[in-house]
Design an enzyme around this catalytic site. Structure first.
Site, PDB file in Angstrom:
ATOM      1  N   ASP A 165     -15.879 -10.404  -2.527  1.00  0.00           N
ATOM      2  CA  ASP A 165     -16.098 -11.852  -2.609  1.00  0.00           C
ATOM      3  C   ASP A 165     -16.068 -12.480  -1.224  1.00  0.00           C
ATOM      4  OD1 ASP A 165     -16.095 -12.608  -5.584  1.00  0.00           O
ATOM      5  OD2 ASP A 165     -14.340 -11.339  -5.429  1.00  0.00           O
ATOM      6  N   MET A 166     -15.157 -12.010  -0.388  1.00  0.00           N
ATOM      7  CA  MET A 166     -15.018 -12.596   0.934  1.00  0.00           C
ATOM      8  C   MET A 166     -16.188 -12.212   1.834  1.00  0.00           C
ATOM      9  SD  MET A 166     -12.491 -14.249   0.149  1.00  0.00           S
ATOM     10  CE  MET A 166     -11.037 -14.262  -0.877  1.00  0.00           C
TER      11      MET A 166
END
Length: 807
Positions: free
Chosen positions: A573-574
């Site tokens: 996600d990051m």
């Protein structure tokens, strides 16, 4: 000639291996002239590393080199000669950007410290990428990917709780640093403007990678929650991969509000009981819930389960092989894998196209250069000087104004319409570096990071929200209401960028399609970060990191062995959020050039593949071979492993890259007899007897702490790194000396993770944690937009809802 968004830029690339080349690959792909400076004869050492095309070694056949250096020019220079130094000075004098990833001190020893480079060209943006930054106790420590993963906290969270921490097969720390370097350079170029001064950017791969576990860190710093490996058991239930009839499937019970309607899919009446309808109830009954869904999963194939889950509105996925990713209909329709330009020695190669797309930002499917291919072109035609007669450098004008001393994105307003992690992370990066980011919040179903409860304003006290939305403003409105839609439309008149990660057509239904936004403000930039992109048969379906990682093929690459269950890495996600910020600033720089806004289509599946696994897909495309998991081993370092240490739950990674290093290692630990043992005398023999060697090394490491092992070996020039847990990372002396941890100017007395890179002028600033719900309504609605006071709604507790409430 290809004209891209960055075609006005000239980049000098002094980088090797992965992080630096990926940064400059992005510049080349979007149109910049990138001149890769290589050593004569041998070139970038990556040219010598496999796998190779058709498994035939050769300086022009390295698959990783082809992936990371597409679209660049190759210039061979001997920087140990005065002629090479003078040519490099001339190149620097005419460049916009210089990127290097030598060990710290090398550039100064060559006469190219930042001060020296600035003397040649005051406008240049110089970026230095290194393992641990340009200063601090670990500055000169050697490291590879596994060691950087260990020292940035990701490895402690990867793998099984009853086994050693597990290294990531994709080079996540290196690629994360490459993206951050690209992002930092774009910020510096925006800050520089047309006639300002450049600056120096310091990218520590360790600090850059820490971004990927920001929520784990904040949970510890604010509440003392110490998380570690969980065998991929997510906090939410179900929210992970489970075995099915023909492999593994990602059963993700989100969007959470869809669970009640989707639960009948599993053909288990027990799941329909009221006691399982709320996510908190399912989390409290993990084993019971999983026991109810697993029998149905074992009766069905992964692709069938995937389709059924999507049809019920849930973000299912499946653990795809690289072959299955290539065959995925979504990629075929969107033509994600395309042929490159023809290479003189190996022909065309099928490779990933752009990590994000738009009509105004084309991507060049360039090829990698032959070693020294562009020597004559660069030396004569473009640079106007010969090999034998290098003219004196022209002095730069002293009338060049300084750039602004404020933050690089000051004056840029961003509206963020987002949920979960990736898009908020993109907005957080922009906010850290000066953009005014206004988060549009829907109080009736608040952002998931605001937690599970509406009681006692608990939603204003969540560490995850405080981190993901730090430096932002909160505008709490209901976009289903016409009056609130008008407020946002008026705000768009004064906005530069809109970040959003809704499913396609959601914004359109609310009256905020790109066409509408453009009619309000023609120069608006819309960055859409949906799971599968804005087009294609799967465009309308949702996705989360837990489903995107498997469906992208990335999940299949990391495991303790080819025969064991794959494990997630930290944290996709990051990395997608970083790429979202890259997309926004690429479009912003392009707007400066062409005066037009843009709509960026960022498929998180495509972005993840491009940013983490491009070389693995290129290997499959050209050789038909799938990259297999290798646990904590390494194809070239022998031995290479993660070893237990004296204290409980302490581990250290050790990497030996040559026979000479093996001799030094044995001498250092006073086990010279190992170097004489025929089983371990050569690298090939150590490969054959790696299991035996691991046991012997563990007998030594168990006598010391992980820090003791690391410092002892590093002092002898050997690669080693402690596997740091969250608590140890927060106390690490190197990070403390580099002032990595940040305390906001207001709103909290807690420390937060710092910034992914340092800038010599106008770097990141932590002003305040994530805002209270609607904290800035009055300021935005009344002061900025001029509405009367009665237009500001006061949200009551009974009107609020959380993201975890069932429909």
């Amino acid at each position: 000639m290809f004209k891209g968004a960055l075609s006005h830029l000239k980049v000098i690339d002094l980088t090797q291996y992965i992080a630096g080349p990926y940064c400059t690959k992005l510049f080349a792909g979007f149109g910049a002239e990138v001149i890769k400076v290589e050593q004569p004869v041998s070139g970038d050492p990556l040219r010598e590393l496999g796998p190779f095309i058709n498994n035939e070694p050769g300086i022009e056949r390295s698959i990783p080199f082809h992936w990371l250096n597409s679209g660049k020019k190759s210039l061979t220079l001997n920087l140990e000669t005065s002629k090479g130094i003078e040519i490099l000075k001339q190149l620097i004098a005419q460049a916009d950007v210089l990127v290097e990833n030598f060990a710290p001190t090398v550039m100064s020893e060559l006469g190219f410290s930042y001060d020296a480079v600035r003397e040649i060209n005051p406008a240049i943006v110089m970026t230095s990428i290194s393992n641990f930054g340009q200063d601090g106790p670990y500055r000169d420590y050697r490291a590879n990917e596994a060691i950087l993963y260990a020292l940035s906290g990701g490895m402690d969270a990867t793998g099984d709780e009853d086994k050693a921490p597990l290294a990531s097969r994709p080079s996540i720390t290196q690629y994360t640093a490459g993206m951050h370097a690209y992002l930092g350079i774009l910020m510096a170029l925006l800050q520089r403007g047309d006639a300002g001064e450049g600056q120096h950017i310091d990218v520590s791969i360790q600090e850059s990678a820490i971004e990927n576990i920001e929520l784990r860190l904040t949970a510890y710093l604010h509440k003392g929650n110490l998380s570690t490996r969980t065998s991929d058991n997510s906090e939410c239930v179900p929210w992970q991969c489970y075995p099915c009839r023909d492999g593994y499937v990602a059963v993700v019970g989100g969007p959470v509000r869809k669970w009640k309607k989707a639960a009948p899919l599993f053909e288990e009446p027990g799941l329909l009981e009221d006691r399982f309808f709320h996510m908190l109830d399912r989390m409290a009954s993990r084993h019971e819930v999983e026991s109810l869904i697993k029998p149905w999963l074992m009766r069905h194939d992964k692709k069938k389960i995937f389709e059924l889950g999507l049809s019920k509105g849930l973000a299912f996925g499946y653990q795809a092989t690289l072959a299955e990713v290539f065959e995925f209909e979504q990629h075929q329709v969107r033509e994600f894998f395309l042929e490159t330009e023809t290479h003189p020695e190996v022909g065309q190669l099928k490779s990933c196209q752009a990590p994000f797309r738009s009509a105004n930002i084309p991507w060049r499917m360039g090829r990698a250069p032959l070693l020294g291919e562009h020597n004559q072109e660069v030396y004569t035609h473009e640079r106007g000087f010969s090999l034998t007669d290098i003219p004196q450098l022209k002095e730069k004008s002293n009338g060049m104004p300084h750039q602004k001393k404020n933050l690089p994105l000051s004056g840029i307003r961003v509206l963020e319409i987002s949920r979960e992690w990736a898009c908020p992370h993109a907005g957080r990066i922009l906010a850290d570096f000066g953009a005014e980011v206004i988060k549009i919040e829907y109080p009736r179903r608040m952002e998931s990071s605001r937690g599970f409860s509406t009681k006692n304003k608990a939603y204003n006290q969540q560490p995850a929200f405080h981190q993901l939305h730090r430096n932002k403003k909160s505008l709490a409105v209901d976009l289903n209401e016409e009056v609130d839609r008008e407020i946002v439309k008026n705000l768009i008149h004064q906005t530069d960028i809109v970040l959003e990660n809704t499913r396609p057509n959601v914004l359109k239904k609310l009256g905020f399609s790109y066409e509408v936004l453009k009619s309000i403000k023609p120069s608006i930039i819309l960055v859409s970060m949906s799971a599968y992109g804005q087009t294609g048969p799967y465009a309308s379906y949702p996705g989360y990191g837990a489903s995107i990682e498997p469906i992208s093929g990335i999940h299949s690459l990391t495991a303790y062995s080819p025969d064991t269950e794959a494990r997630r890495i930290r944290e996709i996600d990051m990395t997608n959020g970083i790429m979202g910020a890259c997309a926004a600033l690429t479009a912003l720089l392009n707007r400066q050039k062409i005066g037009q806004g843009d709509w960026i289509d960022l498929s998180q599946v495509e972005a993840a593949i491009h940013a983490l696994a491009g070389e693995h897909f290129l290997k499959y495309a050209v050789n038909g071979e799938t990259t297999l998991p290798i646990g904590n081993r390494h194809p070239d370092y022998l031995p290479h492993g993660c070893y237990p240490c004296r204290e409980e739950s302490q581990w250290v990674v050790i990497a030996i890259s040559s026979d000479a290093e093996w001799m030094t290692f044995c001498q250092t630990i006073e086990q010279q007899e190992w170097s004489q043992d025929p089983r371990f005398a050569t690298s090939e023999n150590r490969r054959k007897h790696h299991d035996e060697l691991d046991k012997l090394i563990a007998t030594w490491t168990l006598q010391k702490t992980h820090y003791e092992v690391m410092h002892l070996l590093q002092d002898r020039g050997l690669m080693a790194g402690a596997v740091l847990n969250i608590a140890e990372l927060c106390q690490d002396p190197h990070l403390q000396q580099r002032n990595y941890w940040q305390k906001p100017s207001s709103g909290s007395d807690k420390f937060f993770p710092g910034f992914p890179f340092q800038m010599s002028t106008g770097g990141g600033v932590l002003k305040h944690p994530g805002p209270d719900l609607g904290e800035d309504n009055r300021t935005i609605i009344c002061d900025l937009l001029g509405y009367p006071e009665e237009q500001v709604k006061s949200w009551q507790e009974e009107e609020l809802g959380t993201d975890y409430d069932p429909e």
